[in-house]
Motif scaffolding. Structure first.
Motif, PDB file in Angstrom:
ATOM      1  N   LEU A 127       0.816  -1.213   0.000  1.00  0.00           N
ATOM      2  CA  LEU A 127       0.000   0.000   0.000  1.00  0.00           C
ATOM      3  C   LEU A 127       0.852   1.267   0.000  1.00  0.00           C
ATOM      4  O   LEU A 127       0.473   2.281  -0.578  1.00  0.00           O
ATOM      5  CB  LEU A 127      -0.930   0.002   1.213  1.00  0.00           C
ATOM      6  N   GLU A 128       2.023   1.189   0.621  1.00  0.00           N
ATOM      7  CA  GLU A 128       2.884   2.370   0.702  1.00  0.00           C
ATOM      8  C   GLU A 128       3.363   2.829  -0.671  1.00  0.00           C
ATOM      9  O   GLU A 128       3.784   3.974  -0.842  1.00  0.00           O
ATOM     10  CB  GLU A 128       4.098   2.086   1.599  1.00  0.00           C
ATOM     11  N   LYS A 129       3.249   1.969  -1.681  1.00  0.00           N
ATOM     12  CA  LYS A 129       3.663   2.311  -3.042  1.00  0.00           C
ATOM     13  C   LYS A 129       2.477   2.685  -3.939  1.00  0.00           C
ATOM     14  O   LYS A 129       2.668   2.991  -5.113  1.00  0.00           O
ATOM     15  CB  LYS A 129       4.413   1.141  -3.671  1.00  0.00           C
ATOM     16  N   SER A 130       1.279   2.651  -3.390  1.00  0.00           N
ATOM     17  CA  SER A 130       0.078   2.864  -4.202  1.00  0.00           C
ATOM     18  C   SER A 130      -0.553   4.215  -3.925  1.00  0.00           C
ATOM     19  O   SER A 130      -1.167   4.412  -2.880  1.00  0.00           O
ATOM     20  CB  SER A 130      -0.948   1.761  -3.936  1.00  0.00           C
ATOM     21  N   ARG A 131      -0.430   5.133  -4.869  1.00  0.00           N
ATOM     22  CA  ARG A 131      -1.099   6.429  -4.702  1.00  0.00           C
ATOM     23  C   ARG A 131      -2.597   6.293  -4.946  1.00  0.00           C
ATOM     24  O   ARG A 131      -3.400   7.025  -4.357  1.00  0.00           O
ATOM     25  CB  ARG A 131      -0.497   7.466  -5.645  1.00  0.00           C
ATOM     26  N   ILE A 132      -2.982   5.352  -5.819  1.00  0.00           N
ATOM     27  CA  ILE A 132      -4.400   5.188  -6.145  1.00  0.00           C
ATOM     28  C   ILE A 132      -5.195   4.715  -4.933  1.00  0.00           C
ATOM     29  O   ILE A 132      -6.138   5.366  -4.487  1.00  0.00           O
ATOM     30  CB  ILE A 132      -4.595   4.194  -7.316  1.00  0.00           C
ATOM     31  N   HIS A 133      -4.823   3.564  -4.387  1.00  0.00           N
ATOM     32  CA  HIS A 133      -5.601   3.006  -3.282  1.00  0.00           C
ATOM     33  C   HIS A 133      -5.430   3.821  -2.004  1.00  0.00           C
ATOM     34  O   HIS A 133      -6.381   3.942  -1.216  1.00  0.00           O
ATOM     35  CB  HIS A 133      -5.236   1.537  -3.066  1.00  0.00           C
TER      36      HIS A 133
END
Length: 201
Positions: free
Chosen positions: A13-19
Motif C-alpha cells: 500500500l505504501e507504493k500505491s497512490r491510487i488506493h
C-alpha cells in the motif's frame, strides 16, 4: 441504509497512490466499514469466525484490490478458502449470505480499450472476474458491476481527486439504495452510474 464492508487487500500500500487516495477519501463515510486484510492478518492466518461475524453485520461486501495477474492479491484467495465454508456460505444448509450483495473495486494499469475482445488482454474485466461472479452466485448473493480505475500508470495527479470523489459517491449511492435493479443490470462498471444518480438529485 445498507451497511458496506470493504475487504481491502494491497500487499504494498505504501507504493500505491491510487488506493491510498481512495481509502483516505472514504474515511469516516457513514455506513462503511474498512477492513484491511493484510494489516489484520500479516501472516495470512485468517480468523474465519471473526470474518463470518463481520459478514453477517453488513449488507454489501466489496473486495477492493489491485488487479494482479487478472485476479486479486493472495490473501483474498486465502480469505475465501477459509471464510466461505460449506454449510455456512453455500450448500444445502449454507444460507448465511443469502440476499447480500458482493462486488469488486479494482485498479489496473491497462486502459479500458485493452480489456476488450480485440484489445491487448483479449477479454473484458467482466470475463476475468468470473470466479468472483460465480462465488457470489454459489453463495446466493447478487454480484454488482465492478468499480474500476483504468490506466493507473498514466493517471495524472490532477485526475486522482476525481477518481476518489467517484468512489465515495458510489459507496454513498449503494448505501442509500439509489441504484435500481435495471441500472445495475445495464451498467458495465459502477463508475458509469455516477452521472445518472447525480442527474436525478
Amino acid at each position: 441504509m445498507a451497511k458496506i464492508l470493504i475487504l481491502f487487500a494491497h500487499p504494498a500500500l505504501e507504493k500505491s497512490r491510487i488506493h491510498a487516495g481512495l481509502l483516505k477519501n472514504i474515511k469516516g463515510t457513514q455506513g462503511v466499514t474498512l477492513h484491511d486484510l493484510y494489516e489484520v492478518y500479516p501472516d495470512l492466518n485468517v480468523d474465519a469466525d471473526r470474518e463470518q461475524a463481520l459478514l453477517l453485520q453488513h449488507d454489501i461486501i466489496l473486495f477492493q484490490h489491485p488487479f494482479y495477474w487478472y485476479s486479486a492479491p493472495a490473501i483474498i484467495k486465502q480469505w475465501q478458502d477459509l471464510v466461505l465454508e460449506h454449510g455456512w456460505a453455500y450448500g444445502h444448509t449454507g444460507k448465511a449470505l443469502s440476499g447480500k450483495r458482493m462486488g469488486n473495486v479494482i485498479s489496473t494499469g491497462g486502459s479500458q480499450q485493452s480489456y476488450t475482445v480485440g484489445g491487448h488482454h483479449g477479454y473484458t474485466i467482466h470475463d476475468f472476474l468470473l470466479p468472483f461472479r460465480q462465488t457470489a452466485r454459489l453463495c446466493n448473493m447478487e454480484y454488482l458491476p465492478p468499480f474500476v480505475i483504468h490506466g493507473t500508470h498514466r493517471l495524472k495527479r490532477q485526475d486522482l481527486p476525481f477518481c476518489c470523489m467517484q468512489y465515495r459517491e458510489t459507496l454513498e449511492a449503494l448505501r442509500d439504495d439509489k441504484y435500481t435493479p435495471a441500472m445495475l443490470q445495464e451498467a458495465v462498471y459502477l463508475n458509469d452510474l455516477i452521472a445518472q444518480t447525480s442527474d436525478s438529485n
